[in-house]
Enzyme design. Sequence first.
Site, PDB file in Angstrom:
ATOM      1  CB  SER A 148      -0.902   0.026   1.232  1.00 13.73           C
ATOM      2  OG  SER A 148      -1.606   1.257   1.306  1.00 13.73           O
ATOM      3  CE1 TYR A 160      -4.129  -2.005   4.987  1.00 10.38           C
ATOM      4  CE2 TYR A 160      -3.358   0.162   4.277  1.00 10.38           C
ATOM      5  CZ  TYR A 160      -3.831  -1.103   3.973  1.00 10.38           C
ATOM      6  OH  TYR A 160      -4.018  -1.465   2.662  1.00 10.38           O
TER       7      TYR A 160
END
Length: 272
Positions: free
Chosen positions: A134, A147
Site C-alpha cells: 500500500s 495498517y
Amino acid sequence: MNETQKTIVLITGGSSGLGKSIGVYLIKKGFVVYGTSRNPDRFKDFKDFTLLKLDVADNSSIQSAVSFIEEKHGRLDILINNAGAGITGPIEEIPEEEIVRNFTTNYFGPINVTKAVLPLMRKQKKGLIINVTSIAGYMGLPYRGIYSASKGALEITTEAWRMELKAFNINMTNVAPGDFATNIAAGRYHAPVLENSPYKKTYGDSLQLMNDHVDAGDNPLQMAEAVYKIIKSKNPKIHYKVGAFMQKFSIVLKRILPDKVYEKLLMNHYKL
C-alpha cells in the site's frame, strides 16, 4: 494455447475487490487463475475463476491449496499475495488482539503463503511473487498507523527476500496501490469512536475522510493493468506504485522534504 502451456496464477483474497479485478483481467489475457477465500461456500455464484479455500492465518489450509495446484498442474508460475485487511483507530485504543490479527493477515500471511510455494518454484527453476502492499506503507498515517506498519513491513521484507531468491531464478516485487473504489472499508476493523475518548473528534473526522477517499478511489482495473505489466516485464522493479498522482507524489515528498515539514502536511490534510 492448451492449459499445459498457460501461465498458472494464484491470487490470495480473490473473491472481491482488487484480487477479483486482477483475476478477471488475467483470465481475459489467457492465464489460468486460482483465487482464494477463507470460505468459498459464501460465493456459490462466483463464476469468474476457481476459488480455493485458503486462510492466510492457517498453514494447513495454505498447504492444501498449494498442493491442489501442484497436483493438477505440476507447477505454479505466479503468486500474488493480495489478501489483506484494513484497520483504523487511535493506536492507544486499538485492542492488542486486533493489532496481532492485522499483522497476521497483512504480514505473516503473505510470508507463510510464499514459504509454501517456494519449494515448487525452486523445483521448476522459475517463478514470480507479487506482494500487494500500500502507498500507506511508505508513511505513518494518523489513525492508520497499524495498517501503515504492516504494509511497510512487507515492503521492507520484500527488499531483503528478493535478493535471497535471485539464485533460484525467482523474482519478487512489491506493488503499492493507493485508494481504489472497492469494498475494503466494509471489511476494515474500525476501533469505535468512543464517547469519552480524547480522540473522539479528530478520529471521527479522520475516519470519515478515509471512507470518502475509498469511495472516490480509482477504478480497480488500473491495478489489474499494472499487475499484468509487471508479469510481462522481463526484469521487474523492486517497487511499483499505482494510484492517483498526488498519492504517489506523497512518497516523493516524503523523500525530499524535512521530516517535520512533511508531518505538517499530513496533519493539515487530516485536519489535526
